[in-house]
Design a protein around this motif. Structure first.
Motif, PDB file in Angstrom:
ATOM      1  N   GLN A 314       0.841  -1.195   0.000  1.00 46.19           N
ATOM      2  CA  GLN A 314       0.000   0.000   0.000  1.00 46.19           C
ATOM      3  C   GLN A 314       0.882   1.252   0.000  1.00 46.19           C
ATOM      4  OE1 GLN A 314      -3.406   0.171  -0.127  1.00 46.19           O
ATOM      5  NE2 GLN A 314      -3.462  -2.040  -0.416  1.00 46.19           N
ATOM      6  N   PRO A 315       1.226   1.766  -1.180  1.00 53.24           N
ATOM      7  CA  PRO A 315       2.103   2.940  -1.240  1.00 53.24           C
ATOM      8  C   PRO A 315       1.357   4.247  -0.970  1.00 53.24           C
ATOM      9  CG  PRO A 315       1.561   2.200  -3.440  1.00 53.24           C
ATOM     10  CD  PRO A 315       0.907   1.235  -2.501  1.00 53.24           C
ATOM     11  N   ILE A 316       2.023   5.152  -0.265  1.00 53.40           N
ATOM     12  CA  ILE A 316       1.543   6.519  -0.058  1.00 53.40           C
ATOM     13  C   ILE A 316       2.509   7.425  -0.822  1.00 53.40           C
ATOM     14  CG2 ILE A 316       0.894   8.276   1.616  1.00 53.40           C
ATOM     15  CD1 ILE A 316      -0.647   5.682   1.981  1.00 53.40           C
ATOM     16  N   VAL A 317       2.121   7.863  -2.009  1.00 54.41           N
ATOM     17  CA  VAL A 317       3.010   8.626  -2.883  1.00 54.41           C
ATOM     18  C   VAL A 317       3.069  10.080  -2.422  1.00 54.41           C
ATOM     19  CG1 VAL A 317       3.451   9.388  -5.240  1.00 54.41           C
ATOM     20  CG2 VAL A 317       2.553   7.088  -4.825  1.00 54.41           C
ATOM     21  N   LEU A 318       4.271  10.555  -2.104  1.00 50.19           N
ATOM     22  CA  LEU A 318       4.489  11.930  -1.672  1.00 50.19           C
ATOM     23  C   LEU A 318       5.193  12.762  -2.734  1.00 50.19           C
ATOM     24  CD1 LEU A 318       5.538  11.371   2.055  1.00 50.19           C
ATOM     25  CD2 LEU A 318       3.259  11.710   1.089  1.00 50.19           C
ATOM     26  N   GLY A 319       5.931  12.120  -3.642  1.00 50.12           N
ATOM     27  CA  GLY A 319       6.563  12.821  -4.757  1.00 50.12           C
ATOM     28  C   GLY A 319       8.018  13.161  -4.524  1.00 50.12           C
ATOM     29  N   ASP A 320       8.276  14.090  -3.639  1.00 47.97           N
ATOM     30  CA  ASP A 320       9.635  14.585  -3.400  1.00 47.97           C
ATOM     31  C   ASP A 320      10.416  13.618  -2.515  1.00 47.97           C
ATOM     32  OD1 ASP A 320      11.691  16.823  -3.315  1.00 47.97           O
ATOM     33  OD2 ASP A 320      11.232  16.587  -1.182  1.00 47.97           O
ATOM     34  N   ALA A 321      11.663  13.343  -2.894  1.00 49.46           N
ATOM     35  CA  ALA A 321      12.477  12.375  -2.163  1.00 49.46           C
ATOM     36  C   ALA A 321      12.783  12.844  -0.748  1.00 49.46           C
ATOM     37  CB  ALA A 321      13.771  12.099  -2.925  1.00 49.46           C
ATOM     38  N   GLN A 322      13.174  14.108  -0.585  1.00 51.74           N
ATOM     39  CA  GLN A 322      13.527  14.606   0.737  1.00 51.74           C
ATOM     40  C   GLN A 322      12.308  14.625   1.655  1.00 51.74           C
ATOM     41  OE1 GLN A 322      16.843  15.534   1.909  1.00 51.74           O
ATOM     42  NE2 GLN A 322      15.587  15.119   3.708  1.00 51.74           N
ATOM     43  N   SER A 323      11.156  15.034   1.131  1.00 44.76           N
ATOM     44  CA  SER A 323       9.937  15.054   1.937  1.00 44.76           C
ATOM     45  C   SER A 323       9.567  13.642   2.389  1.00 44.76           C
ATOM     46  CB  SER A 323       8.778  15.661   1.141  1.00 44.76           C
ATOM     47  OG  SER A 323       9.050  17.003   0.806  1.00 44.76           O
ATOM     48  N   THR A 324       9.784  12.681   1.526  1.00 48.55           N
ATOM     49  CA  THR A 324       9.482  11.290   1.862  1.00 48.55           C
ATOM     50  C   THR A 324      10.413  10.783   2.952  1.00 48.55           C
ATOM     51  OG1 THR A 324       8.740  10.951  -0.415  1.00 48.55           O
ATOM     52  CG2 THR A 324       9.130   8.992   0.909  1.00 48.55           C
ATOM     53  N   LEU A 325      11.695  11.129   2.841  1.00 48.04           N
ATOM     54  CA  LEU A 325      12.642  10.756   3.891  1.00 48.04           C
ATOM     55  C   LEU A 325      12.265  11.398   5.225  1.00 48.04           C
ATOM     56  CD1 LEU A 325      16.267  10.855   2.409  1.00 48.04           C
ATOM     57  CD2 LEU A 325      15.085   8.898   3.418  1.00 48.04           C
ATOM     58  N   ASN A 326      11.868  12.672   5.181  1.00 47.75           N
ATOM     59  CA  ASN A 326      11.468  13.370   6.404  1.00 47.75           C
ATOM     60  C   ASN A 326      10.262  12.687   7.050  1.00 47.75           C
ATOM     61  OD1 ASN A 326      13.488  15.209   5.877  1.00 47.75           O
ATOM     62  ND2 ASN A 326      12.129  16.771   5.036  1.00 47.75           N
ATOM     63  N   ALA A 327       9.302  12.279   6.222  1.00 50.61           N
ATOM     64  CA  ALA A 327       8.114  11.606   6.736  1.00 50.61           C
ATOM     65  C   ALA A 327       8.484  10.268   7.367  1.00 50.61           C
ATOM     66  CB  ALA A 327       7.105  11.412   5.611  1.00 50.61           C
ATOM     67  N   GLN A 328       9.386   9.539   6.711  1.00 47.43           N
ATOM     68  CA  GLN A 328       9.837   8.257   7.266  1.00 47.43           C
ATOM     69  C   GLN A 328      10.468   8.458   8.642  1.00 47.43           C
ATOM     70  OE1 GLN A 328      13.508   6.729   5.745  1.00 47.43           O
ATOM     71  NE2 GLN A 328      12.809   4.601   5.831  1.00 47.43           N
ATOM     72  N   GLN A 329      11.292   9.476   8.783  1.00 46.74           N
ATOM     73  CA  GLN A 329      11.973   9.735  10.052  1.00 46.74           C
ATOM     74  C   GLN A 329      10.986  10.152  11.142  1.00 46.74           C
ATOM     75  OE1 GLN A 329      14.843  12.607   8.726  1.00 46.74           O
ATOM     76  NE2 GLN A 329      16.019  11.086   7.571  1.00 46.74           N
ATOM     77  N   ARG A 330       9.995  10.936  10.799  1.00 45.20           N
ATOM     78  CA  ARG A 330       8.978  11.344  11.778  1.00 45.20           C
ATOM     79  C   ARG A 330       8.136  10.153  12.222  1.00 45.20           C
ATOM     80  NH1 ARG A 330       5.601  16.162   9.494  1.00 45.20           N
ATOM     81  NH2 ARG A 330       4.641  15.965  11.574  1.00 45.20           N
ATOM     82  N   LEU A 331       7.860   9.245  11.304  1.00 48.88           N
ATOM     83  CA  LEU A 331       7.115   8.029  11.667  1.00 48.88           C
ATOM     84  C   LEU A 331       7.941   7.150  12.602  1.00 48.88           C
ATOM     85  CD1 LEU A 331       5.557   7.210   8.194  1.00 48.88           C
ATOM     86  CD2 LEU A 331       4.270   7.744  10.270  1.00 48.88           C
ATOM     87  N   ALA A 332       9.245   7.066  12.356  1.00 48.36           N
ATOM     88  CA  ALA A 332      10.112   6.281  13.239  1.00 48.36           C
ATOM     89  C   ALA A 332      10.093   6.845  14.654  1.00 48.36           C
ATOM     90  CB  ALA A 332      11.532   6.259  12.686  1.00 48.36           C
ATOM     91  N   GLN A 333      10.025   8.162  14.772  1.00 53.34           N
ATOM     92  CA  GLN A 333       9.952   8.788  16.093  1.00 53.34           C
ATOM     93  C   GLN A 333       8.670   8.397  16.826  1.00 53.34           C
ATOM     94  OE1 GLN A 333      10.371  12.949  15.218  1.00 53.34           O
ATOM     95  NE2 GLN A 333      12.524  12.770  14.612  1.00 53.34           N
TER      96      GLN A 333
END
Length: 377
Positions: A314-333
């Motif tokens: 189930q992909p959640i497409v965000l588009g921008d690579a940096q924004s996606t990395l930021n979202a991943q890091q916030r989810l890990a928190q």
């Protein structure tokens, strides 16, 4: 200075937020993952039925000692191949150490001869896995790409070609988008244009169909079927299934199969056990599909855009690579572990959070995941 291109390439990756890194895992299961002593809910596993969490016991031989064409092809390999053939309705099978190796070497081998390759064409979905694309590029056949699941575009490509030997290649379930291939339409076009059909069922096998047998349960039997053991089966390896004629050809000309040490007998024994478990995992499949429906419904209520996928991916497409990395890091928190998928794995401007669901997850896990996604996305 020699090899300066290495430093430049690494700098470019870091600048574009596309740098990959390996993360050492302490412990992992289908539901949880532990990294540096911290436990997270795991939404990045391909262990869809949680079979990798089950212990396997037995007196296994670790190594096959040589290639399959010397002394490495042992009874345990032959029995696993026969079990797969009986289950999926094929004449012959051959085993590989990985799905990548199976896909790459089969396409490379089928059109390895330059003379035959000049009169051959491989028609590939543009979102096919890298192993399929690389295998096509490594063959002598012409590689023709068609738009994702676009049967009109594929038909036009087939009508235009002058190739005598035509092979249509697709995935059963696409690994990054999670949607399925239109198997009946693919087979119909293949029959109409005297082409063969090859399906990589890595993410379908064990999950799709009433009995979890993947594409063949849709009453479509590809001429070449590839299944991998590292997803729903929860172990390691892969198999190529086809006619006796095709497998005999692979045995003669497949360089990876000829010049690699055969799959470990231990891995073959484990795969055989896991195959039996997969066939009996009806309740796990039912749980997985409940979780998929639940996730999509809650995302819809939360206003989170999901793709046209009814699979565990189930992909959640965000588009921008940096924004996606930021979202991943916030989810890990927040205690959520999932993967930020960026180019070149997916097309430019389609970076995404790739959520994978398993039978081991609980309803509360999915509710918490969607709550976190809503806060982050």
């Amino acid at each position: 200075m020699a090899f300066e291109f290495i430093d430049q390439a690494l700098e470019d990756k870091a600048r574009d937020a596309l740098q990959r890194r390996r993360i050492c895992i302490d412990k992992v299961s289908a539901r949880h993952i532990q990294v540096d002593g911290q436990q997270y809910l795991n939404f990045a596993s391909n262990d869809y039925l949680a079979l990798a969490d089950q212990a396997v016991s037995g007196d296994f031989v670790a190594g096959s000692k040589s290639s399959a064409l010397v002394t490495g092809y042992q009874r345990t390999h032959r029995l696993l191949e026969a079990k797969l053939c009986n289950l999926l309705g094929y004449e012959r099978a051959m085993l590989f150490a990985s799905g990548f190796g199976a896909n790459f070497s089969v396409l490379s081998t089928l059109f390895h001869d330059n003379k035959a390759g000049q009169d051959s064409a491989i028609f590939q979905d543009k979102l096919n896995h890298a192993s399929l694309i690389d295998g096509g590029l490594n063959s002598s056949a012409k590689l023709v790409r068609f738009n994702h699941n676009d049967m009109g575009h594929l038909r036009a490509r087939l009508e235009k070609t002058r190739a005598q030997n035509k092979l249509i290649v697709s995935e059963g379930i696409f690994s990054m988008d999670g949607d399925g291939a239109p198997l009946h339409e693919l087979k119909s076009l293949a029959d109409t244009h005297s082409a063969w059909l090859m399906i990589d069922d890595a993410h379908s096998f064990g999950v799709c169909g009433e009995n979890g047998l993947g594409s063949v349960e849709s009453n479509v039997r590809p001429d070449i079927l590839v299944i991998t053991f590292g997803k729903a089966m929860g172990c390691q390896g892969a198999a190529v299934l086809s006619s006796k004629r095709v497998i005999d050809y692979m045995v003669q000309f497949n360089r990876e199969y000829t010049y690699s040490t055969a799959m470990s007998p231990a891995l073959a024994e484990i795969a055989s056990t896991q195959l039996e478990r997969l066939c009996d995992s009806h309740s796990a499949r039912e749980a997985l599909h409940r979780h998929i429906a639940q996730f999509k419904a809650i995302c819809g209520d939360a206003g989170i855009p999901v793709q046209a996928s009814n699979s565990a991916i189930q992909p959640i497409v965000l588009g921008d690579a940096q924004s996606t990395l930021n979202a991943q890091q916030r989810l890990a928190q927040k205690g959520i572990w999932l993967t930020a998928i960026r180019p070149p794995t997916v097309p430019h401007n389609t970076a995404r959070l790739r959520v994978t669901l398993t039978a081991a997850h609980q309803q509360a896990d999915i509710e918490y995941l969607v709550q976190c996604l809503k806060e982050v996305v």
